[in-house]
Motif scaffolding. Sequence first.
Motif, PDB file in Angstrom:
ATOM      1  N   ILE A 284       0.850  -1.208   0.000  1.00 41.18           N
ATOM      2  CA  ILE A 284       0.000   0.000   0.000  1.00 41.18           C
ATOM      3  C   ILE A 284       0.878   1.248   0.000  1.00 41.18           C
ATOM      4  O   ILE A 284       0.592   2.238  -0.704  1.00 41.18           O
ATOM      5  N   TYR A 285       1.977   1.198   0.739  1.00 43.31           N
ATOM      6  CA  TYR A 285       2.912   2.324   0.758  1.00 43.31           C
ATOM      7  C   TYR A 285       3.489   2.565  -0.649  1.00 43.31           C
ATOM      8  O   TYR A 285       3.576   3.708  -1.113  1.00 43.31           O
ATOM      9  N   VAL A 286       3.846   1.479  -1.337  1.00 43.55           N
ATOM     10  CA  VAL A 286       4.379   1.594  -2.698  1.00 43.55           C
ATOM     11  C   VAL A 286       3.347   2.267  -3.612  1.00 43.55           C
ATOM     12  O   VAL A 286       3.680   3.182  -4.391  1.00 43.55           O
ATOM     13  N   LEU A 287       2.092   1.839  -3.513  1.00 43.87           N
ATOM     14  CA  LEU A 287       1.050   2.398  -4.378  1.00 43.87           C
ATOM     15  C   LEU A 287       0.804   3.872  -4.042  1.00 43.87           C
ATOM     16  O   LEU A 287       0.637   4.702  -4.940  1.00 43.87           O
ATOM     17  N   ALA A 288       0.791   4.200  -2.753  1.00 39.51           N
ATOM     18  CA  ALA A 288       0.606   5.602  -2.355  1.00 39.51           C
ATOM     19  C   ALA A 288       1.732   6.472  -2.897  1.00 39.51           C
ATOM     20  O   ALA A 288       1.513   7.601  -3.351  1.00 39.51           O
ATOM     21  N   THR A 289       2.938   5.943  -2.873  1.00 39.75           N
ATOM     22  CA  THR A 289       4.093   6.687  -3.383  1.00 39.75           C
ATOM     23  C   THR A 289       3.944   6.931  -4.885  1.00 39.75           C
ATOM     24  O   THR A 289       4.165   8.049  -5.378  1.00 39.75           O
ATOM     25  N   HIS A 290       3.561   5.882  -5.621  1.00 41.33           N
ATOM     26  CA  HIS A 290       3.338   6.036  -7.060  1.00 41.33           C
ATOM     27  C   HIS A 290       2.264   7.085  -7.340  1.00 41.33           C
ATOM     28  O   HIS A 290       2.314   7.798  -8.337  1.00 41.33           O
TER      29      HIS A 290
END
Lengths: 297, 297
Positions: A284-290
């Motif tokens: 989820i952190y990766v997606l939020a960053t993207h």
Amino acid sequence: MIAVDWGTTTLRAFRLDVHGAILDQRRVALGVLACQGRFAAVLAQQIAGWDDPVIVLAGMIGSRQGWVEVPYVDCPAQPAELAAGMLQVTVAELPDRQVWIVPGLCQRGGQGAPEVIRGEETQICGLLTQLKLGRHVLCLPGTHSKWVGVDGQRIETLFTAMTGEVFQLLSEHSLLGRMMNRHALYDPAAFKEGIGRARQPGGLLHHLFGVRTRGLLSGLTADQSASYLSGILLGHEISSAPTAALTEVHLIGAPMLLQAYSQALQEFGIEVQVHAEGLAAQGIYVLATHRGLSAAP
Amino acid sequence: MIAVDWGTTTLRAFRLDVHGAILDQRRVALGVLACQGRFAAVLAQQIAGWDDPVIVLAGMIGSRQGWVEVPYVDCPAQPAELAAGMLQVTVAELPDRQVWIVPGLCQRGGQGAPEVIRGEETQICGLLTQLKLGRHVLCLPGTHSKWVGVDGQRIETLFTAMTGEVFQLLSEHSLLGRMMNRHALYDPAAFKEGIGRARQPGGLLHHLFGVRTRGLLSGLTADQSASYLSGILLGHEISSAPTAALTEVHLIGAPMLLQAYSQALQEFGIEVQVHAEGLAAQGIYVLATHRGLSAAP
């Protein structure tokens, strides 16, 4: 930020620092099915005291039975494309916050039926940050086992087997269940026999009946029956999974499932890399960053 | 004589003349499970007014959950060997009568699991009187489908597929059932699509999930879902049944099941000979004659 993995039966909330590390976490048996019509209130209560401005939800909360149906993103897809499919919801109970929901993935076309996942995509995105480039096969066992083919950072293929749900139905509601102690300890020898049986001719519907006849005539005990049945089902799942030239599988899941799937895969001569369940928050952190919601480190 | 087919859920009693022709019959939903501890009283009541001296019972009444457990007779077996395995029970409530129970059949050994039938053997014995000599394959669809290989008058091989029970579990208790109208009319087109799906790669546990995804994404309606699921299951059963060089199957069963199995077998290019369910009484008569209990014509 706050990452929430909100599935059919469970809500798991994580508070993350700007690098995606978990600062705090909460878990409650308030799944999507139990929270119909009061999602905002439940969410506000579960993150009480956490004042982070960005909240990202993933899992069945984005399904037709969830808060808002977030359309599936088509495979093949990279994490950036998943992030682009995220939807923002306005939540009066949480002023001054941004609440986003992650989409699931689908695979259309082909001669067969479509494929979908919703919830597992965050664990996959979490694992992708750890894998070397190249092709990999991931297996996420559960009520519905998911097999996922990735290439580099791209999620290419999806494959679902209803193994866990069929095990539950048979052990709770079928004639086989009457002869079975389904709370018995995992029995590796009976499990192995079940895997061996699955690799013989006759098909699953036939092999299942052997749980009964081996109990009637060949001394299979009530304590062994559940492991034997589990071996038959996992053996069929692995035999039919898209494992062309497969030599290694990345397993993600709960410890008890990982033990059984590891043994089963090794019986097939497939090497196993085991990963714990905690990858959802990282994904989820990766997606939020993207999506530009989180300050990447 | 009186022939009684006494299964798990139903008791069917037939009064037969000396040639085995049915003079009268009764049917009541007093199966073995409902009559625990009062088999004699139920039997006396169901045959009230029929004063024939010989009463032969068959079906689950001879199982561990029945009146007396009658040991299985091993395959290969001829009707005369089945008859030799019949057990007599003394019934105080029925003085001056002989009450006998027919055994089931089992197939031990081999690398896999044993096989058993109990109840279907009477229908098989009934059909054997009508078949030409030589090899035949019989299929008796139901909760547990039975495939039986016969050669001349000898019952050689047994094969069970839990198709009916798995359909019931999935349609009543699974996630698939929630999207399904399981009382919908049989839909031959959706059924055919299910059979086609079963013949593709991926395995049963995977194909089942397609019932859900085709409902979500490909327009499969709640009315079509039950027939599509049924086609998937029957397709897998027939694909895995012992059908080496199979060109013809003798089907015995209830009309609705015969319709579905006939269509499915024809999709596989297998010819079908259909036989109605009423063969049990005839088979019990054959066994009684072999045992010397009935004056053969």
